[in-house]
Design a protein around this motif. Structure first.
Motif, short mmCIF file in Angstrom:
data_model
loop_
_atom_site.label_atom_id
_atom_site.label_comp_id
_atom_site.label_asym_id
_atom_site.label_seq_id
_atom_site.Cartn_x
_atom_site.Cartn_y
_atom_site.Cartn_z
N ARG A 195 0.13 -5.38 -7.90
CA ARG A 195 0.39 -6.75 -7.43
C ARG A 195 0.81 -6.75 -5.97
O ARG A 195 0.30 -7.55 -5.17
CB ARG A 195 1.50 -7.40 -8.27
N PHE A 196 1.71 -5.86 -5.60
CA PHE A 196 2.14 -5.84 -4.20
C PHE A 196 1.05 -5.29 -3.28
O PHE A 196 0.98 -5.67 -2.11
CB PHE A 196 3.47 -5.08 -4.04
N ALA A 197 0.17 -4.43 -3.84
CA ALA A 197 -0.97 -3.96 -3.04
C ALA A 197 -1.92 -5.13 -2.76
O ALA A 197 -2.41 -5.29 -1.64
CB ALA A 197 -1.69 -2.83 -3.77
N VAL A 198 -2.14 -5.95 -3.78
CA VAL A 198 -3.01 -7.13 -3.61
C VAL A 198 -2.36 -8.13 -2.65
O VAL A 198 -3.01 -8.63 -1.72
CB VAL A 198 -3.32 -7.79 -4.98
N LEU A 199 -1.08 -8.38 -2.85
CA LEU A 199 -0.39 -9.33 -1.98
C LEU A 199 -0.41 -8.86 -0.52
O LEU A 199 -0.67 -9.65 0.40
CB LEU A 199 1.06 -9.52 -2.45
#
Ligand SMILES: *[C@@H]1O[C@H](CO)[C@@H](O)[C@H](O)[C@H]1NC(C)=O
Ligand SMILES: *[C@@H]1O[C@H](CO)[C@@H](O)[C@H](O)[C@H]1NC(C)=O
Ligand SMILES: *[C@@H]1O[C@H](CO)[C@@H](O)[C@H](O)[C@H]1NC(C)=O
Ligand SMILES: *[C@@H]1O[C@H](CO)[C@@H](O)[C@H](O)[C@H]1NC(C)=O
Ligand SMILES: *[C@@H]1O[C@H](CO)[C@@H](O)[C@H](O)[C@H]1NC(C)=O
Ligand SMILES: *[C@@H]1O[C@H](CO)[C@@H](O)[C@H](O)[C@H]1NC(C)=O
Length: 217
Positions: A182-186
């Motif tokens: 999720r944080f990689a996508v964000l």
């Protein structure tokens, strides 16, 4: 009387001299372990050093509510670096060095759980991803988050939709750490709109304030 002043002065001067004599080598020894420099550039560091505790924990990713302000500044810095280098997460030595820079006397940033976002060698999943890997392997999720949270730049976005698209990011295969993905996508999404401060602020106001899967206002 003048004699007394003089000797006081001498004592005073020698004390200062001795102080520097002894403190310099000590300082040098102490600062050696953090020789790997932090590759992030933190903006608005003064607000972190003077932060207030805020509600919301990025859906329990952060272990303490007082972690949110340092973490938001950390996320900004990750996105700014990704914009320049394509890299997303830090390795463990870089992480330690960066957390040292944002630690303050309110929050123990080392206990926030931020270190979970570290490149761990030999582990599958999103930890070692570059922005390009995210676009290749999690392209649908990037579009999903961009659509779900996209209207925030016009203050029209619905937090509910944004949270839904956030929760839909699970990783590539079973066993992937959803938070890392999720944080990689964000970060990959933020990096392309690095100047869009309103969007960044609103996405945090929404996702940062989610607790137990529900948004709080
Ligand atoms: C930095 O702080 C200033 C003043 O407090 C604020 O106007 C600005 O929006 C902040 N920048 C970011 C990126 O948060
Ligand atoms: C820290 O906060 C106090 C009280 O809100 C304020 O007076 C002070 O200027 C702030 N310091 C910095 C460095 O922002
Ligand atoms: C992390 O990366 C730095 C380069 O930025 C390198 O010097 C260091 O050895 C790396 N540490 C680990 C644990 O891989
Ligand atoms: C944090 O430390 C600074 C400088 O040591 C001090 O001025 C400030 O009052 C401290 N803040 C808190 C909340 O303890
Ligand atoms: C980096 O940010 C600029 C805006 O400041 C943007 O135009 C550019 O596309 C970004 N680069 C990448 C690789 O995301
Ligand atoms: C998050 O929610 C709390 C109350 O639950 C509120 O006080 C705070 O302002 C919110 N934070 C943001 C950034 O909207």
């Amino acid at each position: 009387m003048p004699l007394l002043m003089d000797s006081q002065m001498i004592i005073h001067t020698s004390f200062i001299f001795l102080f520097f004599w002894f403190s310099n080598p000590i300082k040098n020894t102490v600062s050696q372990p953090s020789s790997t420099h932090c590759p992030l550039e933190f903006k608005n560091l003064t607000t972190v050093l003077n932060s207030t505790c805020e509600e919301g924990t990025w859906n329990d990713f952060l272990l303490d509510k007082c972690c949110k302000e340092p973490f938001n500044i950390y996320l900004d810095a990750l996105a700014a670096r990704a914009n320049q280098t394509g890299r997303i997460f830090l390795n463990s030595t870089e992480q330690t060095s960066c957390l040292n820079k944002i630690k303050n006397n309110i929050t123990d940033v080392f206990s926030c759980g931020i270190d979970k976002l570290t490149i761990t060698s030999g582990v599958k999943g999103c930890s070692g991803f570059l922005v390009q890997d995210v676009l290749n392997k999690l392209g649908d999720e990037v579009i999903g988050l961009s659509t779900g949270c996209g209207l925030f730049d016009r203050r029209e976005g619905s937090c509910e939709k944004c949270v839904k698209s956030w929760n839909e990011i699970r990783g590539i295969e079973a066993g992937d750490d959803a938070d890392l993905c999720r944080f990689a996508v964000l970060t990959s999404l933020t990096t392309s709109r690095i100047d869009d401060l309103i969007w960044a602020q609103n996405i945090r106001r929404c996702l940062g304030n989610v607790t137990n899967g529900n948004e709080i206002h």
